[in-house]
Scaffold this active site. Structure first.
Site, PDB file in Angstrom:
ATOM      1  N   GLY A  38       0.837  -1.189   0.000  1.00 35.17           N
ATOM      2  CA  GLY A  38       0.000   0.000   0.000  1.00 35.17           C
ATOM      3  C   GLY A  38       0.872   1.238   0.000  1.00 35.17           C
ATOM      4  N   GLN A  88       3.288   9.944   1.049  1.00 35.32           N
ATOM      5  CA  GLN A  88       4.548   9.208   0.874  1.00 35.32           C
ATOM      6  C   GLN A  88       5.214   9.497  -0.466  1.00 35.32           C
ATOM      7  OE1 GLN A  88       2.625   5.250   2.092  1.00 35.32           O
ATOM      8  NE2 GLN A  88       4.690   5.061   2.926  1.00 35.32           N
ATOM      9  N   CYS A  98       6.975   0.043   7.018  1.00 33.60           N
ATOM     10  CA  CYS A  98       6.486   1.201   6.269  1.00 33.60           C
ATOM     11  C   CYS A  98       7.545   1.623   5.254  1.00 33.60           C
ATOM     12  CB  CYS A  98       6.190   2.342   7.237  1.00 33.60           C
ATOM     13  SG  CYS A  98       5.552   3.815   6.427  1.00 33.60           S
ATOM     14  N   LEU A  99       7.100   1.850   4.024  1.00 31.79           N
ATOM     15  CA  LEU A  99       8.043   2.250   2.967  1.00 31.79           C
ATOM     16  C   LEU A  99       8.720   3.584   3.285  1.00 31.79           C
ATOM     17  CD1 LEU A  99       5.866   1.273  -0.129  1.00 31.79           C
ATOM     18  CD2 LEU A  99       7.977   0.150   0.606  1.00 31.79           C
ATOM     19  N   HIS A 151      -3.508   1.165   7.950  1.00 32.72           N
ATOM     20  CA  HIS A 151      -2.166   1.760   7.902  1.00 32.72           C
ATOM     21  C   HIS A 151      -2.162   2.967   6.956  1.00 32.72           C
ATOM     22  CE1 HIS A 151       2.417   1.241   7.792  1.00 32.72           C
ATOM     23  NE2 HIS A 151       2.194   2.065   6.769  1.00 32.72           N
ATOM     24  N   GLU A 152      -2.802   2.800   5.778  1.00 33.18           N
ATOM     25  CA  GLU A 152      -2.803   3.901   4.794  1.00 33.18           C
ATOM     26  C   GLU A 152      -3.663   5.069   5.260  1.00 33.18           C
ATOM     27  OE1 GLU A 152      -0.443   3.617   2.874  1.00 33.18           O
ATOM     28  OE2 GLU A 152      -0.257   1.445   3.020  1.00 33.18           O
ATOM     29  N   HIS A 160      -1.749   7.145   7.517  1.00 35.08           N
ATOM     30  CA  HIS A 160      -0.858   8.056   6.780  1.00 35.08           C
ATOM     31  C   HIS A 160      -1.602   9.330   6.376  1.00 35.08           C
ATOM     32  CE1 HIS A 160       3.074   6.259   6.114  1.00 35.08           C
ATOM     33  NE2 HIS A 160       2.559   5.108   5.697  1.00 35.08           N
TER      34      HIS A 160
HETATM   35 NI    NI Z   1       3.514   3.303   5.670  1.00 30.82          NI
END
Ligand code: NI
Length: 164
Positions: free
Chosen positions: A45, A50, A91-92, A133-134, A137
């Site tokens: 995701g 991000q 997390c990216l 999670h998204e 963000h």
């Molecule tokens: Ni993340």
């Protein structure tokens, strides 16, 4: 086009995003590029902040589970189960950090799709996990504020697909 992923520390990751007002070509292109970027990073995701855009849009990429990538525009979680479950997340935007996060097991989420149609989706398992999670963000919330404990990234059976 593959976009650059913003990593911590960067204030955009901790800002609440603004709703998407118009589904124009710019938004369609952004969503398409976010799917490509997420795939390229082997993530499940990706949220707009991000990639440097403080707008309420995220994509979910659970292709490995047979779910084609999809976009959530202006998502809102409308229902959360009482039951919470613990799962390892990464997390990216926070490379190398993994940990256990406790979240509701099931959720309902309302969002627009790219045609501007409102959908309500009920989710559990990994799908519920990645959506929460998204959406975090999009509210400027990172897993670092929710970790019960740090892990080494190996607790998930599917390590490569863990990053969001
Ligand atoms: Ni993340």
């Amino acid at each position: 086009m593959i976009l650059e992923i913003v990593t911590v520390p960067n204030p955009i990751l901790e800002q609440k995003t603004k709703p998407v007002e118009k589904l124009d070509r710019t938004i369609l292109n952004l969503a398409k590029n976010m799917v490509e970027t997420c795939r390229n990073a082997q993530g499940i995701g990706l949220a707009a902040p991000q990639v440097g855009k403080s707008i309420r849009l995220c994509i979910i990429n659970l292709e490995h589970m047979g779910i084609p990538p999809f976009v959530l525009v202006n998502p809102k979680i409308t229902n959360r189960s009482w039951k919470k479950v613990e799962m390892e997340e990464g997390c990216l935007s926070i490379p190398g950090i993994y940990g256990i996060v406790k979240r509701p097991e099931r959720i309902k989420v309302k969002a627009l799709n790219l045609e501007g149609k409102e959908n309500e989706l009920e989710a559990d398992g990994l799908l519920a996990r990645v959506i929460q999670h998204e959406v975090d963000h999009l509210d400027g919330i990172l897993i670092t504020s929710k970790l019960i404990r740090r892990t080494d990234g190996t607790e998930s059976k599917d390590r490569k697909q863990l990053k969001e």
